[in-house]
Design a protein around this motif. Sequence first.
Motif, PDB file in Angstrom:
ATOM      1  N   ALA A 251       9.660  -5.407  -7.817  1.00 37.12           N
ATOM      2  CA  ALA A 251       8.677  -4.740  -8.678  1.00 37.12           C
ATOM      3  C   ALA A 251       8.900  -3.228  -8.695  1.00 37.12           C
ATOM      4  N   ILE A 252       9.213  -2.659  -7.544  1.00 38.38           N
ATOM      5  CA  ILE A 252       9.451  -1.212  -7.479  1.00 38.38           C
ATOM      6  C   ILE A 252      10.655  -0.830  -8.334  1.00 38.38           C
ATOM      7  N   LEU A 253      11.719  -1.604  -8.199  1.00 38.21           N
ATOM      8  CA  LEU A 253      12.919  -1.311  -8.991  1.00 38.21           C
ATOM      9  C   LEU A 253      12.625  -1.463 -10.481  1.00 38.21           C
TER      10      LEU A 253
ATOM     11  N   CYS B 226       2.788  -5.536   1.759  1.00 34.37           N
ATOM     12  CA  CYS B 226       3.176  -4.554   2.764  1.00 34.37           C
ATOM     13  C   CYS B 226       2.269  -3.325   2.802  1.00 34.37           C
ATOM     14  N   ASN B 227       1.583  -3.052   1.698  1.00 33.83           N
ATOM     15  CA  ASN B 227       0.800  -1.813   1.670  1.00 33.83           C
ATOM     16  C   ASN B 227      -0.646  -2.029   1.248  1.00 33.83           C
ATOM     17  N   ARG B 228      -1.062  -3.293   1.216  1.00 34.66           N
ATOM     18  CA  ARG B 228      -2.367  -3.596   0.616  1.00 34.66           C
ATOM     19  C   ARG B 228      -3.508  -2.859   1.304  1.00 34.66           C
TER      20      ARG B 228
ATOM     21  N   ASN C  53       2.022   4.873 -10.106  1.00 31.93           N
ATOM     22  CA  ASN C  53       3.433   4.627  -9.784  1.00 31.93           C
ATOM     23  C   ASN C  53       3.629   3.980  -8.424  1.00 31.93           C
ATOM     24  N   PHE C  54       2.552   3.680  -7.769  1.00 33.95           N
ATOM     25  CA  PHE C  54       2.653   3.101  -6.428  1.00 33.95           C
ATOM     26  C   PHE C  54       2.427   1.591  -6.524  1.00 33.95           C
ATOM     27  N   ILE C  55       3.476   0.852  -6.367  1.00 31.99           N
ATOM     28  CA  ILE C  55       3.396  -0.600  -6.530  1.00 31.99           C
ATOM     29  C   ILE C  55       2.663  -1.214  -5.344  1.00 31.99           C
ATOM     30  N   GLU C  56       1.735  -2.093  -5.682  1.00 27.79           N
ATOM     31  CA  GLU C  56       0.984  -2.751  -4.627  1.00 27.79           C
ATOM     32  C   GLU C  56       1.736  -3.991  -4.152  1.00 27.79           C
TER      33      GLU C  56
ATOM     34  N   GLY D  65       3.725   4.533   9.370  1.00 25.85           N
ATOM     35  CA  GLY D  65       4.772   3.573   9.042  1.00 25.85           C
ATOM     36  C   GLY D  65       6.130   4.252   9.096  1.00 25.85           C
ATOM     37  N   GLY D  66       7.177   3.444   9.056  1.00 24.99           N
ATOM     38  CA  GLY D  66       8.539   3.960   9.200  1.00 24.99           C
ATOM     39  C   GLY D  66       8.973   4.822   8.021  1.00 24.99           C
ATOM     40  N   VAL D  67      10.176   5.371   8.141  1.00 30.14           N
ATOM     41  CA  VAL D  67      10.685   6.259   7.073  1.00 30.14           C
ATOM     42  C   VAL D  67      10.840   5.528   5.755  1.00 30.14           C
ATOM     43  N   GLY D  68      10.542   6.250   4.707  1.00 33.33           N
ATOM     44  CA  GLY D  68      10.799   5.753   3.360  1.00 33.33           C
ATOM     45  C   GLY D  68       9.935   4.594   2.930  1.00 33.33           C
ATOM     46  N   LEU D  69       8.780   4.429   3.556  1.00 35.00           N
ATOM     47  CA  LEU D  69       7.923   3.300   3.179  1.00 35.00           C
ATOM     48  C   LEU D  69       6.766   3.716   2.284  1.00 35.00           C
ATOM     49  N   GLY D  70       6.681   4.986   1.951  1.00 36.20           N
ATOM     50  CA  GLY D  70       5.668   5.386   0.967  1.00 36.20           C
ATOM     51  C   GLY D  70       4.480   6.158   1.511  1.00 36.20           C
ATOM     52  N   LYS D  71       4.584   6.685   2.731  1.00 36.08           N
ATOM     53  CA  LYS D  71       3.461   7.441   3.292  1.00 36.08           C
ATOM     54  C   LYS D  71       3.163   8.679   2.446  1.00 36.08           C
ATOM     55  N   THR D  72       4.205   9.436   2.192  1.00 37.88           N
ATOM     56  CA  THR D  72       4.013  10.664   1.439  1.00 37.88           C
ATOM     57  C   THR D  72       3.497  10.350   0.036  1.00 37.88           C
ATOM     58  N   HIS D  73       4.092   9.338  -0.577  1.00 39.64           N
ATOM     59  CA  HIS D  73       3.678   8.954  -1.925  1.00 39.64           C
ATOM     60  C   HIS D  73       2.191   8.593  -1.948  1.00 39.64           C
ATOM     61  N   LEU D  74       1.783   7.762  -1.023  1.00 33.53           N
ATOM     62  CA  LEU D  74       0.381   7.322  -1.000  1.00 33.53           C
ATOM     63  C   LEU D  74      -0.562   8.493  -0.743  1.00 33.53           C
TER      64      LEU D  74
ATOM     65  N   ASN E 298      13.776  -0.030   3.447  1.00 31.81           N
ATOM     66  CA  ASN E 298      13.440   1.351   3.178  1.00 31.81           C
ATOM     67  C   ASN E 298      13.411   1.590   1.672  1.00 31.81           C
ATOM     68  N   ILE E 299      12.250   1.979   1.159  1.00 27.96           N
ATOM     69  CA  ILE E 299      12.105   2.125  -0.289  1.00 27.96           C
ATOM     70  C   ILE E 299      12.874   3.335  -0.797  1.00 27.96           C
ATOM     71  N   ARG E 300      12.921   4.353   0.018  1.00 27.23           N
ATOM     72  CA  ARG E 300      13.675   5.530  -0.407  1.00 27.23           C
ATOM     73  C   ARG E 300      15.139   5.174  -0.616  1.00 27.23           C
TER      74      ARG E 300
HETATM   75  P1  ADP Z   1       7.736   8.179   3.589  1.00 26.29           P
HETATM   76  O1  ADP Z   1       6.876   9.379   3.401  1.00 26.29           O
HETATM   77  O2  ADP Z   1       7.003   7.034   4.204  1.00 26.29           O
HETATM   78  O3  ADP Z   1       9.016   8.457   4.306  1.00 26.29           O
HETATM   79  P2  ADP Z   1       7.905   8.293   0.720  1.00 26.29           P
HETATM   80  O4  ADP Z   1       6.467   8.334   0.371  1.00 26.29           O
HETATM   81  O5  ADP Z   1       8.656   9.572   0.628  1.00 26.29           O
HETATM   82  O6  ADP Z   1       8.131   7.636   2.147  1.00 26.29           O
HETATM   83  O7  ADP Z   1       8.582   7.173  -0.193  1.00 26.29           O
HETATM   84  C1  ADP Z   1       9.978   7.098  -0.404  1.00 26.29           C
HETATM   85  C2  ADP Z   1      10.247   6.790  -1.865  1.00 26.29           C
HETATM   86  O8  ADP Z   1       9.822   5.460  -2.143  1.00 26.29           O
HETATM   87  C3  ADP Z   1       9.476   7.679  -2.800  1.00 26.29           C
HETATM   88  O9  ADP Z   1      10.309   8.010  -3.900  1.00 26.29           O
HETATM   89  C4  ADP Z   1       8.328   6.845  -3.259  1.00 26.29           C
HETATM   90  O10 ADP Z   1       7.926   7.176  -4.572  1.00 26.29           O
HETATM   91  C5  ADP Z   1       8.886   5.451  -3.205  1.00 26.29           C
HETATM   92  N1  ADP Z   1       7.869   4.455  -2.895  1.00 26.29           N
HETATM   93  C6  ADP Z   1       7.381   4.163  -1.674  1.00 26.29           C
HETATM   94  N2  ADP Z   1       6.462   3.197  -1.744  1.00 26.29           N
HETATM   95  C7  ADP Z   1       6.359   2.855  -3.042  1.00 26.29           C
HETATM   96  C8  ADP Z   1       5.580   1.897  -3.766  1.00 26.29           C
HETATM   97  N3  ADP Z   1       4.710   1.088  -3.143  1.00 26.29           N
HETATM   98  N4  ADP Z   1       5.747   1.834  -5.107  1.00 26.29           N
HETATM   99  C9  ADP Z   1       6.619   2.638  -5.735  1.00 26.29           C
HETATM  100  N5  ADP Z   1       7.383   3.553  -5.123  1.00 26.29           N
HETATM  101  C10 ADP Z   1       7.259   3.666  -3.792  1.00 26.29           C
END
Ligand code: ADP
Length: 476
Positions: free
Chosen positions: A312-314, A153-155, A147-150, A180-189, A340-342
């Motif tokens: 792609a994420i959307l 920005c995150n390669r 579920n993590f789109i490449e 990285g900044g808020v909502g960029l996918g740190k927790t997700h990765l 911000n992806i969140r």
């Molecule tokens: P952070 O920890 O950096 O603040 P999160 O990991 O919580 O950010 O990501 C915020 C939201 O964006 C989550 O719902 C996450 O699934 C989504 N997201 C972030 N990066 C991606 C990605 N590359 N592909 C798909 N969803 C992503």
Amino acid sequence: MQMQAETVWNNCLEFIKDNINDQSFKTWFSPIKPLKLNKNILTIQVPSKFFYEWLEEHYIELLKSALNKEIGKEAKLNYSIILENTYGNNQPYTVNYPSSNRPPIKNRKVSMPIELNEKGIRNPFIIPGLKKINVESQLNPSYSFENFIEGECNRLARSAGYAVANKPGGTSFNPLLIYGGVGLGKTHLAHAIGIEIKDLYPEKTVLYVAAEKFMTQYMESVRTNSQNDFIHFYQLIDTLIIDDVQFFSGKEGTQNVFFHIFNHIHQQGKQIILTSDRAPVDMQGMEQRLLSRFKWGLSADLQAPDLETRVAILNKKVLADGIQIPKEVLEYLAYSITTNIRELEGALTSLLAQSTLNKKKITLDLAKHMIDKFVRNTTREVSIDYIQKVVCDYFDLPIELLKSNTRKREIVQARQLAMFFAKQLTKSSLASIGAQCGNKDHATVLHACRTVNNLSETDKTFRGYVHDLEKKLTLD
Ligand code: ADP
Ligand code: MG
């Protein structure tokens, strides 16, 4: 009976309200109706299947805590879902679903020194040794690599994460620090790496913990004088993921204990994964010896996603949820929310919620209204990219031409209109607008603005263009 359900639910709401932001509360909890309370089972009515799924995915823990508090440990939740009538019945009808926790990702039992938590007199007949305990991995199955789109920005971070997952402890990326900044996918990765490790090496004990939680656990252990248990426990973990380590800043005790745990895990060739909202060099209040450990491995950053990745994420999300959304709406979201992806996901979700709740079709207009409300606090402006896209779509021109040097009349006109709107609708300087519209200088942009103004006064067709574009670009 009805009364009781209502009281219980109202108390739950109080609790929930304290734990989430206003917007989410209004969107996801205000529309819920308590229906009945049968012993320990509370039934609530929700407006749609999507709504139910959303609650299950995002708020199940919160709901569980609230219910446990109100009804006790055995509390159960049932949903009654209102479904649209699609088969010629006159009334909408409801279906019932039980709350289904997703299966947690399980660790095997690990061995702990036997004296752990043994309070009081020790039984002399117990053979000293080890006992098995369960460590919940705390991983969220939906935060997978799949579920993590490449994207550009995150390669680096993604492939480093992948490498670590394939050989935990066995790469030079130890620790792996994702920042990285808020909502960029740190927790997700970070979760994705943990999940992949569990898939590849089921016998390994993986633990995800938020830095803040680690800290409170540690403080609790100090209070109860059980620091040793705390340290032992963490030293048993094969892959330790600590999210948002910047929380350790200024917390000397926690840093100290983490330092020892870190060393132990690292020495044993086990993997450490950290995330932080800033690079190690920018972490104030962090002990030097810890910082230098952070730098042992690899620090990989996550950048704001480019347009392609945002789309792609959307798309992925829409596909996963099985919803139909017009392409122009998706593109509008991707163009408007850039950093911000969140927030991007939040906007999409609010849009879906709005449309389900009010039974409105998802249109560009609805999206514009939503976004306006959604990002009001974060001073959003239309991006130059978006302006260019709208102008190009309008005249049916490829965007590359607009950014090129072409002097063709139609292109020049489109380019001038894009510059004109960029000046009107963004805070960008003339020079930066010029740079983004075919590498022109500020005088060209100024000239474009004048031309558009003049032509609007004299040319009726042209005035029509300006009017149409304005409507498309502004939030009415
Ligand atoms: P952070 O920890 O950096 O603040 P999160 O990991 O919580 O950010 O990501 C915020 C939201 O964006 C989550 O719902 C996450 O699934 C989504 N997201 C972030 N990066 C991606 C990605 N590359 N592909 C798909 N969803 C992503
Ligand atoms: Mg996070």
